[in-house]
Write a protein that holds these residues in place. Structure first.
Motif, short mmCIF file in Angstrom:
data_model
loop_
_atom_site.label_atom_id
_atom_site.label_comp_id
_atom_site.label_asym_id
_atom_site.label_seq_id
_atom_site.Cartn_x
_atom_site.Cartn_y
_atom_site.Cartn_z
N GLY A 53 0.80 -1.21 0.00
CA GLY A 53 0.00 0.00 0.00
C GLY A 53 0.84 1.26 0.00
N ALA A 54 2.03 1.19 0.63
CA ALA A 54 2.90 2.36 0.72
C ALA A 54 3.66 2.62 -0.58
CB ALA A 54 3.88 2.19 1.88
N TRP A 55 3.99 1.55 -1.32
CA TRP A 55 4.90 1.72 -2.45
C TRP A 55 4.28 1.46 -3.82
CZ3 TRP A 55 9.25 4.18 -1.66
CH2 TRP A 55 9.82 4.16 -0.39
N ASN A 56 3.19 0.73 -3.88
CA ASN A 56 2.62 0.40 -5.19
C ASN A 56 1.62 1.46 -5.63
OD1 ASN A 56 4.14 -1.86 -5.35
ND2 ASN A 56 2.50 -3.33 -5.04
N HIS A 57 2.12 2.43 -6.35
CA HIS A 57 1.26 3.51 -6.84
C HIS A 57 1.40 3.62 -8.36
CE1 HIS A 57 0.41 4.79 -2.76
NE2 HIS A 57 1.71 4.82 -2.50
N PHE A 58 0.26 3.83 -9.00
CA PHE A 58 0.23 3.99 -10.45
C PHE A 58 -0.36 5.36 -10.79
CE2 PHE A 58 0.28 -0.50 -9.64
CZ PHE A 58 1.14 -1.01 -10.61
N ALA A 85 2.80 -6.49 -7.79
CA ALA A 85 2.81 -5.05 -8.06
C ALA A 85 1.43 -4.49 -8.32
CB ALA A 85 3.72 -4.76 -9.26
N VAL A 86 0.49 -5.32 -8.80
CA VAL A 86 -0.85 -4.80 -9.14
C VAL A 86 -1.92 -5.24 -8.15
CG1 VAL A 86 -0.30 -4.67 -11.60
CG2 VAL A 86 -1.32 -6.76 -10.69
N GLU A 87 -1.53 -5.88 -7.06
CA GLU A 87 -2.52 -6.36 -6.10
C GLU A 87 -3.37 -5.23 -5.52
OE1 GLU A 87 -1.38 -10.55 -4.06
OE2 GLU A 87 -0.47 -8.77 -3.15
N THR A 88 -2.79 -4.05 -5.39
CA THR A 88 -3.51 -2.94 -4.76
C THR A 88 -4.28 -2.08 -5.76
OG1 THR A 88 -1.51 -1.57 -4.90
CG2 THR A 88 -1.86 -2.79 -2.85
N LEU A 97 -10.36 -1.98 -20.42
CA LEU A 97 -10.56 -0.90 -19.44
C LEU A 97 -9.25 -0.50 -18.76
CD1 LEU A 97 -13.82 -2.32 -17.78
CD2 LEU A 97 -13.63 -0.65 -19.65
N ALA A 98 -8.33 -1.43 -18.63
CA ALA A 98 -7.04 -1.13 -18.00
C ALA A 98 -6.00 -2.10 -18.55
CB ALA A 98 -7.14 -1.26 -16.48
N ASP A 99 -4.79 -1.61 -18.70
CA ASP A 99 -3.69 -2.42 -19.22
C ASP A 99 -2.41 -2.00 -18.47
OD1 ASP A 99 -1.68 -3.70 -20.61
OD2 ASP A 99 -2.46 -3.21 -22.60
N ASP A 109 4.83 0.41 -16.22
CA ASP A 109 4.00 1.19 -15.31
C ASP A 109 4.39 0.99 -13.85
OD1 ASP A 109 2.28 2.12 -17.45
OD2 ASP A 109 1.47 0.08 -17.49
N TYR A 110 5.21 -0.04 -13.57
CA TYR A 110 5.63 -0.32 -12.20
C TYR A 110 6.58 0.76 -11.71
CZ TYR A 110 4.06 -5.22 -12.90
OH TYR A 110 3.34 -6.35 -13.15
N GLY A 111 6.52 1.05 -10.41
CA GLY A 111 7.51 1.93 -9.80
C GLY A 111 8.80 1.17 -9.53
#
Length: 458
Positions: A221-226, A255-258, A341-343, A348-350
């Motif tokens: 939650g702290a690091w996985n931002h898109f 990486a995409v769980e959140t 709808l999303a790809d 896209d990963y940080g």
């Protein structure tokens, strides 16, 4: 008279003992189940060749024709996932819920025959994953695994301090004295195997912690931002992509769980958006083959799964949790129009997500093929050797009828740096910190009780 202050060296012995007592059973379990999952490709081929391999023919059936085979054989089942063949001579796989039981169904994609089924929860790999991740007891097991992983780091820190050579380094430090016997032999095996495996075990523990339900979820939650713009024009549900994962099956990457699961538009079918559909699937819904074609058009490599929509607003999810994380892909498609709808891809990963995903693939022995598997196998064997030799040392030296906690000595100076490391570990891993305080309080109480008894007797 005030008792002398105990040295940190003797305290380290006690902490090492407590940590070992707590985590050795878990380390043995994690090593054994890890070895099983590590060699999943080879074991699956050995055990299920009749389900996985098929003779190649000229024409492959569409995904919807394969789906029709499954529906005919299991008309009451709920289809959950479709895994297209990964290469020419491989079967297709469907994951279904049949009367409350999860089944993996294997279909010959050329002849349209059902090759057989497998219990989705009770096969070897599913059991190994469930034990490895949550001891097959859900959230409680996940927390216990996280606690054991954190205490394993305490075990490593205290073990390296106790091992650290205070004289000449050599026999008994860098290699075991194999000619020795008894406790000295087991001590050398324990210390040397622990030293050589320490850094790699620390890597395994930290990469594994990212998947835990408490610390791992906070970390993600702290690091996985898109970029917010990726979801601006997309209707979002309250569910996250991580809900597609389970203890027995990995669907989407860490990486995409959140990230949120989008919603399908039930009215899309009435707005002229549905593409031609000649499959046996309901006309108002995009066909499974359409989703396969979209994945191919978007360059998703073989090995992906397609999770089918749940409910009227559910979406198709194409997910590739690739051996090389640079090939990761997560696509969500409207179940009616088939629109993407999303790809989400590697680009896209940080930076943190890329580091974690690479570490996870190394952890699972997938990034560099057989060489990676053999390296991780060596780590597991070193952990097993250190754990078993530690148990034998404790068992042979413990006093009759007692745990044999190492006594406190007062002849060596404190090591303040190590105390700071312990405090930092407690702060970094809250479950470990709470248990450290609890055990420290109990240990302090036991020491005080023992001191008082000694003074009374004196």
């Amino acid at each position: 008279m005030k008792p002398p202050t105990p040295s940190f060296y003797s305290l380290a012995w006690r902490w090492h003992f407590y940590a070992g007592l707590l985590v050795i059973p878990f380390l043995i379990l994690l090593s054994l189940t890890g070895i099983i999952y590590l060699f999943k490709p080879q074991l699956d081929q050995l055990m299920y060749a009749d389900l996985l391999q098929v003779p190649v023919a000229e024409q492959r059936l569409s995904a919807d024709q394969q789906l029709a085979v499954v529906k005919q054989a299991y008309p009451q089942a709920t289809i959950q996932q479709y895994l297209p063949p990964t290469e020419a001579g491989r079967s297709a796989q469907f994951v279904v819920d049949h009367a409350g039981q999860g089944l993996n169904l294997f279909v010959d994609p050329y002849r349209g025959t059902l090759l057989g089924s497998q219990d989705a929860q009770s096969n070897l790999q599913a059991i190994a994953r469930a034990l490895h991740g949550e001891l097959m007891i859900g959230t409680l097991g996940d927390r216990l695994i996280e606690l054991a992983a954190g205490w394993s780091i305490v075990l490593l820190v205290s073990g390296v301090y106790l091992w650290w050579p205070r004289g000449s380094a050599g026999a008994g430090v860098l290699w075991p004295r194999l000619a020795s016997r008894g406790r000295l032999f087991w001590r050398d095996l324990h210390a040397v195997s622990g030293f050589w495996g320490a850094l790699l075990l620390l890597f395994m523990l930290l990469t594994g912690m990212t998947w835990t339900g408490f610390w791992g979820a906070q970390f993600a939650g702290a690091w996985n931002h898109f970029p917010v713009a990726m979801w601006d024009a997309v209707p979002k549900s309250e569910q996250l992509a991580g809900s597609l994962n389970s203890s027995t099956r990995q669907t989407v990457a860490w990486a995409v769980e959140t990230t949120p699961l989008p919603l399908s538009d039930p009215h899309a079918a009435h707005n002229g958006q549905v593409m031609p559909d000649t499959s046996p699937v309901t006309a108002a819904q995009a066909s499974l083959q359409q989703v396969v074609d979209t994945a191919a058009a978007r360059g998703v490599l073989p090995g992906y799964s397609i999770t089918l929509p749940k409910g009227e607003q559910g979406v198709y999810t194409v997910a590739l949790f690739a051996d090389d994380p640079r090939n990761d892909a997560t696509l969500h498609l409207d179940q009616y129009s088939g629109a993407v709808l999303a790809d989400v891809r590697w680009k896209d990963y940080g930076a943190v997500a890329k580091t974690v995903e690479t570490g996870v693939m190394l952890h699972e022995g997938k990034l560099f093929g057989l060489a990676n598997q053999l390296l991780m196998l060596a780590v597991c064997l070193l952990v097993l050797l250190s754990a078993v030799s530690g148990l034998i040392m404790w068992w042979t030296r413990r006093p009759q009828g007692r745990f044999g906690v190492p006594p406190l000595r007062h002849d060596l100076p404190r090591w303040k740096t190590a105390i700071v490391i312990m405090l930092l570990l407690g702060a970094a891993f809250p479950l470990v910190g709470a248990s450290l305080l609890l055990i420290w309080a109990l240990d302090w109480l036991l020491v005080r009780v023992g001191t008082v008894r000694g003074l009374v007797r004196g």
